[in-house]
Write a protein that holds these residues in place. Sequence first.
Motif, PDB file in Angstrom:
ATOM      1  N   PRO A 185      71.205  32.494 -73.472  1.00 61.28           N
ATOM      2  CA  PRO A 185      72.437  32.682 -72.857  1.00 61.28           C
ATOM      3  C   PRO A 185      72.942  31.256 -72.862  1.00 61.28           C
ATOM      4  O   PRO A 185      72.452  30.266 -72.622  1.00 61.28           O
ATOM      5  CB  PRO A 185      72.227  33.179 -71.375  1.00 61.28           C
ATOM      6  CG  PRO A 185      70.848  33.993 -71.558  1.00 61.28           C
ATOM      7  CD  PRO A 185      70.070  33.195 -72.473  1.00 61.28           C
ATOM      8  N   CYS A 216      75.716  39.656 -74.539  1.00 62.70           N
ATOM      9  CA  CYS A 216      75.565  38.426 -74.005  1.00 62.70           C
ATOM     10  C   CYS A 216      75.586  37.270 -75.112  1.00 62.70           C
ATOM     11  O   CYS A 216      75.159  37.178 -76.011  1.00 62.70           O
ATOM     12  CB  CYS A 216      74.031  38.370 -73.505  1.00 62.70           C
ATOM     13  SG  CYS A 216      73.741  36.857 -72.502  1.00 62.70           S
ATOM     14  N   GLU A 236      76.549  30.877 -68.552  1.00 61.93           N
ATOM     15  CA  GLU A 236      76.452  32.518 -68.643  1.00 61.93           C
ATOM     16  C   GLU A 236      75.561  32.830 -67.651  1.00 61.93           C
ATOM     17  O   GLU A 236      74.449  32.362 -67.673  1.00 61.93           O
ATOM     18  CB  GLU A 236      76.278  33.108 -70.000  1.00 61.93           C
ATOM     19  CG  GLU A 236      77.391  32.876 -71.145  1.00 61.93           C
ATOM     20  CD  GLU A 236      78.572  33.481 -70.871  1.00 61.93           C
ATOM     21  OE1 GLU A 236      78.772  34.344 -70.255  1.00 61.93           O
ATOM     22  OE2 GLU A 236      79.588  32.970 -71.565  1.00 61.93           O
ATOM     23  N   CYS A 283      74.551  36.403 -68.001  1.00 57.18           N
ATOM     24  CA  CYS A 283      73.754  37.391 -68.447  1.00 57.18           C
ATOM     25  C   CYS A 283      72.369  36.906 -69.243  1.00 57.18           C
ATOM     26  O   CYS A 283      72.202  35.881 -68.887  1.00 57.18           O
ATOM     27  CB  CYS A 283      74.677  38.083 -69.514  1.00 57.18           C
ATOM     28  SG  CYS A 283      75.183  36.730 -70.944  1.00 57.18           S
TER      29      CYS A 283
END
Length: 278
Positions: A65, A111, A69, A71
């Motif tokens: 990621p 993602c 981020e 995710c």
Amino acid sequence: MSKFVAAGITAFAAEHFSGCLPLFLAAAGVMVASGCSAIKPADSFTLLTELPPGFSIKGEASYVPRTGEMCSVPAKKGRNFPGLKFFEQKLSAGAQTARFEVPLTSTEGGCPLVLKSFGYEVDAKYGAARLNLGRDYTGIAFQDGIADSQNAPSPMVLQKQCEWFFRTVGPKRYIAKILECKSVATPEQENGTVAKGPLQLAQLVGKTVKVVFAISSEESPAMGDNWVKFPTGWKRCMGESLEDPYAFCNGNITDFKPFKMPDGRDCTVYPNCTEQGQ
């Protein structure tokens, strides 16, 4: 695969690739170097890999990621999934250069991902038999974030030095070799033109990175105190007997035993095979 999915893949390939449609379909998700032309991804770099004769590589680009981020990389399903992309260059009897277009980012699986590393599995042949093969692993690391400078040279050259380490195996004492490849600093890294350590992603968009694999002309024993070096080459210590599988010298540098080269020749000195270098 249904005819509808196949048709969709064909349409995508026809739109994005020039002259590569059969290879695209045959590879089924594996990116293989070839002589055909392909449109570069907008956010990518060109990875050139120079290989000595008898070498082949498999490459694995790993993604994580993007910084900040929350995710995660989607779960793995089969060999190909958003966190990995695969590349391959087949064995060649001559020197060759592999050319890969490596995406720096990916949005597969929802993602935002960035390239973290490119790992090489390196195979090299030292004889004609199928198992006369050495393998090692090396790679390149990448760093996300703002680049210190946008003026990275292109191509940016990285050096991998490979060396053979030899030993004897089995009751007939056949020569077998172990391959070891490691990174060595280039002149540009020594003088500071190119920084050592991970490459900065922000510097690489549209650029070329060239990785040069070289093989040392000198070989070394895989284990210590098994061989003695003479002007004519290396001699295998006798050990306790011809049947001694370990055969450490233990100070005895006058008694030696013969061995066999990968092609079956009976030899007394490595690598020239005989005292006369024949």
